[in-house]
Design a protein around this motif. Structure first.
Motif, PDB file in Angstrom:
ATOM      1  N   THR A  99      -0.501  -5.583  -1.667  1.00 15.46           N
ATOM      2  CA  THR A  99      -0.460  -4.759  -0.246  1.00 15.46           C
ATOM      3  C   THR A  99       1.045  -4.166  -0.787  1.00 15.46           C
ATOM      4  O   THR A  99       1.095  -2.876  -0.754  1.00 15.46           O
ATOM      5  CB  THR A  99      -0.079  -5.608   0.726  1.00 15.46           C
ATOM      6  N   GLU A 100       1.545  -4.809  -1.587  1.00 18.79           N
ATOM      7  CA  GLU A 100       3.138  -4.488  -2.382  1.00 18.79           C
ATOM      8  C   GLU A 100       2.273  -3.070  -3.485  1.00 18.79           C
ATOM      9  O   GLU A 100       2.542  -1.710  -3.061  1.00 18.79           O
ATOM     10  CB  GLU A 100       4.215  -5.175  -3.551  1.00 18.79           C
ATOM     11  N   ILE A 131       0.985  -0.088  -0.922  1.00 18.01           N
ATOM     12  CA  ILE A 131       2.106   0.532  -0.666  1.00 18.01           C
ATOM     13  C   ILE A 131       3.288   1.558  -1.385  1.00 18.01           C
ATOM     14  O   ILE A 131       3.770   3.244  -1.331  1.00 18.01           O
ATOM     15  CB  ILE A 131       3.552  -0.557  -0.517  1.00 18.01           C
ATOM     16  N   GLU A 132       3.065   1.396  -3.069  1.00 12.70           N
ATOM     17  CA  GLU A 132       3.962   1.800  -3.618  1.00 12.70           C
ATOM     18  C   GLU A 132       2.831   3.723  -4.143  1.00 12.70           C
ATOM     19  O   GLU A 132       3.897   4.213  -4.276  1.00 12.70           O
ATOM     20  CB  GLU A 132       3.643   1.206  -5.455  1.00 12.70           C
ATOM     21  N   VAL A 150       0.906   4.456  -2.339  1.00 18.53           N
ATOM     22  CA  VAL A 150       0.953   5.473  -0.811  1.00 18.53           C
ATOM     23  C   VAL A 150       1.777   6.291  -1.324  1.00 18.53           C
ATOM     24  O   VAL A 150       1.977   7.922  -0.295  1.00 18.53           O
ATOM     25  CB  VAL A 150       0.605   4.790  -0.283  1.00 18.53           C
ATOM     26  N   THR A 151       2.996   5.612  -1.108  1.00 14.61           N
ATOM     27  CA  THR A 151       4.762   6.636  -1.563  1.00 14.61           C
ATOM     28  C   THR A 151       4.502   7.438  -2.791  1.00 14.61           C
ATOM     29  O   THR A 151       4.601   8.777  -2.657  1.00 14.61           O
ATOM     30  CB  THR A 151       5.636   5.186  -1.684  1.00 14.61           C
TER      31      THR A 151
END
Length: 110
Positions: free
Chosen positions: A91-92, A95-96, A98-99
């Motif tokens: 997940t992290e 998220i990283e 996608v950011t």
């Protein structure tokens, strides 16, 4: 021995022979009936034993199926837990990533 006496003895012997034959016939019939009854009892006992054996095997098969079902469910739950765990771990990273893509897109527009 006078002739009438001989005839009487012959008749008596014939009657005795007929009685013996009748008795033997009755004995044969009784033995046949006894054998039929015994055979029926043997068949009934065999039927009951076969039914009992079938019920026992059916119970064993049901128990085995239930054990297999539980094992499959446990394996499925373990696989699901493993997937959830790997998804949480990523997940992290997602998220990283996608950011970063978002930031690149924003910088590309400006």
């Amino acid at each position: 021995m006078p002739r009438p006496e001989v005839l009487d003895r012959i008749k008596a012997a014939e009657q005795d022979a007929d009685d013996i034959v009748d008795e033997a016939e009755q004995d044969r019939e009784q033995r046949l009936e006894d054998a039929r009854e015994e055979a029926e009892q043997i068949r009934e006992t065999a039927r009951e034993e076969a039914q009992s054996e079938a019920q026992e095997r059916l119970g064993e098969a049901r128990a085995e199926i239930e054990a297999d079902r539980k094992e499959l469910l446990e394996e499925g739950e373990q696989a699901r837990d493993d997937l959830e765990s790997r998804a949480q771990e990523r997940t992290e990273d997602v998220i990283e990533h996608v950011t970063e893509l978002f930031e690149e897109a924003v910088h590309a527009q400006t």
